[in-house]
Design a protein around this motif. Structure first.
Motif, PDB file in Angstrom:
ATOM      1  N   GLU A   1    -110.085 -25.558 -47.897  1.00  0.00           N
ATOM      2  CA  GLU A   1    -110.442 -24.861 -46.663  1.00  0.00           C
ATOM      3  C   GLU A   1    -111.684 -24.012 -46.891  1.00  0.00           C
ATOM      4  OE1 GLU A   1    -108.687 -21.317 -43.827  1.00  0.00           O
ATOM      5  OE2 GLU A   1    -107.281 -22.547 -44.960  1.00  0.00           O
ATOM      6  N   LEU A   2    -112.668 -24.157 -45.995  1.00  0.00           N
ATOM      7  CA  LEU A   2    -113.881 -23.356 -46.101  1.00  0.00           C
ATOM      8  C   LEU A   2    -113.548 -21.889 -45.878  1.00  0.00           C
ATOM      9  CD1 LEU A   2    -117.007 -23.145 -46.297  1.00  0.00           C
ATOM     10  CD2 LEU A   2    -117.021 -23.329 -43.800  1.00  0.00           C
ATOM     11  N   ILE A   3    -113.953 -21.055 -46.829  1.00  0.00           N
ATOM     12  CA  ILE A   3    -113.799 -19.604 -46.705  1.00  0.00           C
ATOM     13  C   ILE A   3    -115.079 -19.017 -46.136  1.00  0.00           C
ATOM     14  CG2 ILE A   3    -113.356 -17.448 -47.953  1.00  0.00           C
ATOM     15  CD1 ILE A   3    -110.954 -19.448 -47.767  1.00  0.00           C
ATOM     16  N   GLY A   4    -116.224 -19.447 -46.648  1.00  0.00           N
ATOM     17  CA  GLY A   4    -117.492 -18.980 -46.116  1.00  0.00           C
ATOM     18  C   GLY A   4    -118.585 -18.999 -47.154  1.00  0.00           C
ATOM     19  N   GLY A   5    -119.647 -18.258 -46.840  1.00  0.00           N
ATOM     20  CA  GLY A   5    -120.809 -18.195 -47.706  1.00  0.00           C
ATOM     21  C   GLY A   5    -120.862 -16.905 -48.496  1.00  0.00           C
ATOM     22  N   CYS A   6    -122.049 -16.560 -48.928  1.00  0.00           N
ATOM     23  CA  CYS A   6    -122.265 -15.430 -49.825  1.00  0.00           C
ATOM     24  C   CYS A   6    -121.726 -14.118 -49.252  1.00  0.00           C
ATOM     25  CB  CYS A   6    -123.757 -15.310 -50.121  1.00  0.00           C
ATOM     26  SG  CYS A   6    -124.184 -13.900 -51.148  1.00  0.00           S
TER      27      CYS A   6
ATOM     28  N   VAL B   1    -113.617 -24.115 -55.051  1.00  0.00           N
ATOM     29  CA  VAL B   1    -114.883 -24.805 -55.276  1.00  0.00           C
ATOM     30  C   VAL B   1    -116.000 -24.005 -54.616  1.00  0.00           C
ATOM     31  CG1 VAL B   1    -116.208 -26.932 -54.927  1.00  0.00           C
ATOM     32  CG2 VAL B   1    -113.732 -27.061 -55.278  1.00  0.00           C
ATOM     33  N   LEU B   2    -117.073 -23.802 -55.370  1.00  0.00           N
ATOM     34  CA  LEU B   2    -118.281 -23.190 -54.835  1.00  0.00           C
ATOM     35  C   LEU B   2    -119.396 -24.233 -54.883  1.00  0.00           C
ATOM     36  CD1 LEU B   2    -119.733 -20.605 -53.812  1.00  0.00           C
ATOM     37  CD2 LEU B   2    -120.388 -20.200 -56.202  1.00  0.00           C
ATOM     38  N   PHE B   3    -119.824 -24.676 -53.704  1.00  0.00           N
ATOM     39  CA  PHE B   3    -120.994 -25.548 -53.609  1.00  0.00           C
ATOM     40  C   PHE B   3    -122.191 -24.608 -53.554  1.00  0.00           C
ATOM     41  CE2 PHE B   3    -117.623 -28.203 -51.950  1.00  0.00           C
ATOM     42  CZ  PHE B   3    -117.907 -29.457 -52.470  1.00  0.00           C
ATOM     43  N   MET B   4    -123.063 -24.718 -54.547  1.00  0.00           N
ATOM     44  CA  MET B   4    -124.144 -23.750 -54.692  1.00  0.00           C
ATOM     45  C   MET B   4    -125.435 -24.430 -55.126  1.00  0.00           C
ATOM     46  SD  MET B   4    -123.027 -21.904 -58.292  1.00  0.00           S
ATOM     47  CE  MET B   4    -124.539 -20.926 -58.424  1.00  0.00           C
TER      48      MET B   4
ATOM     49  N   TRP C   1    -120.902 -25.643 -41.582  1.00  0.00           N
ATOM     50  CA  TRP C   1    -121.480 -24.393 -42.112  1.00  0.00           C
ATOM     51  C   TRP C   1    -122.879 -24.749 -42.583  1.00  0.00           C
ATOM     52  CZ3 TRP C   1    -119.180 -19.659 -42.006  1.00  0.00           C
ATOM     53  CH2 TRP C   1    -119.778 -18.631 -42.753  1.00  0.00           C
ATOM     54  N   PRO C   2    -123.918 -24.154 -42.016  1.00  0.00           N
ATOM     55  CA  PRO C   2    -125.280 -24.667 -42.227  1.00  0.00           C
ATOM     56  C   PRO C   2    -125.945 -24.328 -43.551  1.00  0.00           C
ATOM     57  CG  PRO C   2    -125.338 -22.749 -40.796  1.00  0.00           C
ATOM     58  CD  PRO C   2    -123.869 -23.061 -41.049  1.00  0.00           C
ATOM     59  N   THR C   3    -125.450 -23.332 -44.271  1.00  0.00           N
ATOM     60  CA  THR C   3    -126.178 -22.843 -45.441  1.00  0.00           C
ATOM     61  C   THR C   3    -125.360 -22.951 -46.718  1.00  0.00           C
ATOM     62  OG1 THR C   3    -125.386 -20.597 -45.008  1.00  0.00           O
ATOM     63  CG2 THR C   3    -127.511 -21.215 -44.042  1.00  0.00           C
TER      64      THR C   3
ATOM     65  N   ARG D   1    -125.339 -14.421 -56.177  1.00  0.00           N
ATOM     66  CA  ARG D   1    -124.462 -13.327 -55.755  1.00  0.00           C
ATOM     67  C   ARG D   1    -123.034 -13.809 -55.521  1.00  0.00           C
ATOM     68  NH1 ARG D   1    -127.858 -11.294 -50.900  1.00  0.00           N
ATOM     69  NH2 ARG D   1    -125.784 -10.642 -50.196  1.00  0.00           N
ATOM     70  N   ALA D   2    -122.873 -14.984 -54.909  1.00  0.00           N
ATOM     71  CA  ALA D   2    -121.531 -15.513 -54.659  1.00  0.00           C
ATOM     72  C   ALA D   2    -120.830 -15.840 -55.976  1.00  0.00           C
ATOM     73  CB  ALA D   2    -121.604 -16.752 -53.769  1.00  0.00           C
ATOM     74  N   ALA D   3    -121.531 -16.503 -56.882  1.00  0.00           N
ATOM     75  CA  ALA D   3    -120.932 -16.855 -58.172  1.00  0.00           C
ATOM     76  C   ALA D   3    -120.549 -15.597 -58.940  1.00  0.00           C
ATOM     77  CB  ALA D   3    -121.891 -17.724 -58.987  1.00  0.00           C
ATOM     78  N   GLN D   4    -121.391 -14.577 -58.911  1.00  0.00           N
ATOM     79  CA  GLN D   4    -121.103 -13.329 -59.615  1.00  0.00           C
ATOM     80  C   GLN D   4    -119.875 -12.643 -59.009  1.00  0.00           C
ATOM     81  OE1 GLN D   4    -122.542 -12.321 -62.424  1.00  0.00           O
ATOM     82  NE2 GLN D   4    -121.081 -10.640 -62.513  1.00  0.00           N
TER      83      GLN D   4
END
Length: 108
Positions: free
Chosen positions: A78-83, A17-20, A67-69, A34-37
């Motif tokens: 499990e959270l992997i991270g951001g962009c 899942v990508l929350f964007m 994770w603030p952003t 950038r993350a979606a790409q």
């Protein structure tokens, strides 16, 4: 269902899942784009959640995930991270491996 339960339900219902901000087709910020790409290029089959369309999720997710952003990328809850993390994982080839592991496919 409260917002944390809704977030848990989305995470339980989708392996990636990508929350964007926006959607993969119409991202509303550069980091989300950038993350979606990077995920698309790695062959990841992911669920995208537009936090701009759901103010409750947008407000609650930073506390839920610590994770603030945005964007925020999760694999199997499990959270992997951001962009930056998503892009680093793609560059190293690790993101394609993780995506293949989750989907059960084999990549050459």
């Amino acid at each position: 269902m409260d917002v944390n339960e809704r977030i848990k339900a989305v995470l339980a219902g989708h392996p990636m899942v990508l929350f964007m901000k926006g959607t993969p087709q119409f991202p509303m910020c550069g980091f989300s784009a950038r993350a979606a790409q990077a995920l698309k290029e790695a062959g990841a089959d992911f669920e995208a959640v537009n936090v701009l369309a759901d103010p409750e999720v947008r407000a609650a997710l930073p506390h839920f995930a610590n994770w603030p952003t945005f964007p925020q990328f999760f694999i199997q809850g499990e959270l992997i991270g951001g962009c930056d993390i998503v892009e680093d994982l793609k560059s190293s080839g690790e993101l394609a491996r993780m995506a293949a592991d989750v989907s059960g496919t084999v990549r050459a």
